[in-house]
Write a protein that holds these residues in place. Sequence first.
Motif, PDB file in Angstrom:
ATOM      1  N   TYR A   1      -5.920   2.609   3.559  1.00 46.90           N
ATOM      2  CA  TYR A   1      -6.192   1.648   2.482  1.00 46.90           C
ATOM      3  C   TYR A   1      -7.687   1.430   2.298  1.00 46.90           C
TER       4      TYR A   1
ATOM      5  N   ARG B   1       5.149  13.278  -1.251  1.00 45.10           N
ATOM      6  CA  ARG B   1       5.428  12.616   0.020  1.00 45.10           C
ATOM      7  C   ARG B   1       6.866  12.101   0.020  1.00 45.10           C
TER       8      ARG B   1
ATOM      9  N   TRP C   1      -0.469  10.452   2.133  1.00 38.02           N
ATOM     10  CA  TRP C   1      -0.945   9.210   2.760  1.00 38.02           C
ATOM     11  C   TRP C   1      -2.443   9.278   3.005  1.00 38.02           C
ATOM     12  N   ARG C   2      -3.111   8.152   2.858  1.00 37.60           N
ATOM     13  CA  ARG C   2      -4.486   7.973   3.266  1.00 37.60           C
ATOM     14  C   ARG C   2      -4.672   6.489   3.569  1.00 37.60           C
TER      15      ARG C   2
ATOM     16  N   LEU D   1       0.719   4.138  -2.999  1.00 38.41           N
ATOM     17  CA  LEU D   1       0.539   5.580  -2.826  1.00 38.41           C
ATOM     18  C   LEU D   1       1.700   6.355  -3.442  1.00 38.41           C
TER      19      LEU D   1
ATOM     20  N   TRP E   1       0.816  -1.213   0.000  1.00 39.62           N
ATOM     21  CA  TRP E   1       0.000   0.000   0.000  1.00 39.62           C
ATOM     22  C   TRP E   1       0.852   1.267   0.000  1.00 39.62           C
ATOM     23  N   ASP E   2       1.929   1.266   0.771  1.00 38.35           N
ATOM     24  CA  ASP E   2       2.794   2.431   0.812  1.00 38.35           C
ATOM     25  C   ASP E   2       3.388   2.701  -0.569  1.00 38.35           C
TER      26      ASP E   2
END
Length: 438
Positions: free
Chosen positions: A239, A433, A236-237, A231, A227-228
């Motif tokens: 999952y 990010r 970030w948000r 993105l 997931w990281d």
Amino acid sequence: MTKKQKLSVDRRQFMKGVVALSAATAVPYYLPGHLLGLDGATPPSEQILLGALGIGSRGNGDLSEFMKNPDVRFISICDIRKARREQVKNMADDFYKNKDCTMFRDMHEFYAENPSMDAVLIATGDRWHTMASIVAAKAGKDIYCEKPLSLTIQESRAVATAVNRYGRIFQAGTQRRNIGNFQLAAKIAHEGKLGKLLAVHANTLSPGTTHDWLPAQPEPPKDVVDWDAWLGPCPWRPYHESYIGGGWRGHYDFHGGGILEWGTHTVDLCQWGNQSDDTVPIEYWPTYNDKGEKTARVEGLYANGVKIVMRNDEWLGLGTCSARYVGEEGWVETGDSGRMEVSSDALRKELKYFGTPGTDPVFHIREFLDCVKSRRKPASNADVAAYAHIASHCAKIAWDTNCHLKFDPVKEEFLGTGPEVETANRLRSRAMRSPWRI
């Protein structure tokens, strides 16, 4: 043994060695024909070794077309989703009848372990196109990247800068540049058969995006979905499975809205029709209906006086991604169906039916492969693509700010003063990010 006899023996020994060496290196007698390019096969020395990142539905179609070319050898897949890595490997192994395709989750390992790779197909979601292209260019790979190549004006310029700095071949996936009916429409405009060009029209969708988040769900194991990494440079948000299934579209952090989604094709066609591949319009404004409500339409103006209209209505039904060129003496419109309409019988005599849908990448991919070999810039090279994207981003910013904006295509900044212009200029870029940056 006399000196003369010794020389004769040495000569015989030497000749035996020459014969033995000649036999050992007699390539036509000992190498398989396919290694020499016999029987139509492409010798390995002339094959383009291809890797791919982020292969979903569109990427699968692209990759299938790549592998149909005998001078391509697909060798490796990088994807943050295990299921997709395995699906692509199975596809490649079935095609080549071996188990050679390698799999990677991490992009840097993908490049480090494939030093001989010549080119890469990038078909990730929009949020990754810029960063993945820049990393590929730095790694010395040629790039076929699905559109849109950027989420901002700054990203558009960064891709073109990196590609040119590292001397790479880049083809954006705006395949209509290599589709016959779109080529003919542009040719009609370029040859003056419409008279002086007055306006170009691009079929786009609603510009709007949302800043809402979907509710959090438990993250899968990293090897299943990283997931990281999914993105990447985006904020970030939590999952949610919908994002990775294509539900990221329409979310501001991941998507540029409908003008960018389709404008990377159709605004690109307008840039081409107006012979403006090295610039962008200098003004942009949203439009309003009779009730004073903002519509999905954005208009603009080129320095040469030609108007650009980005709209989702009043098309002739010639297929998605339609474009229309309007001159003082007539107009031509075409779309993904391959059909064309014109304003007069005189223009109708210019028309042909090509039969290739606008979604078909086969000719676009072939041009890319030829350019990898010749080092000639392809039709949708990084510079051409950057300007078409910048025009689309400018239109989206005008719509978002509800402003009539003026733009400097050299400095690539909005002109004027006031809070609206300041906001517009801030929207030319987005924070990334850590550790990602361009």
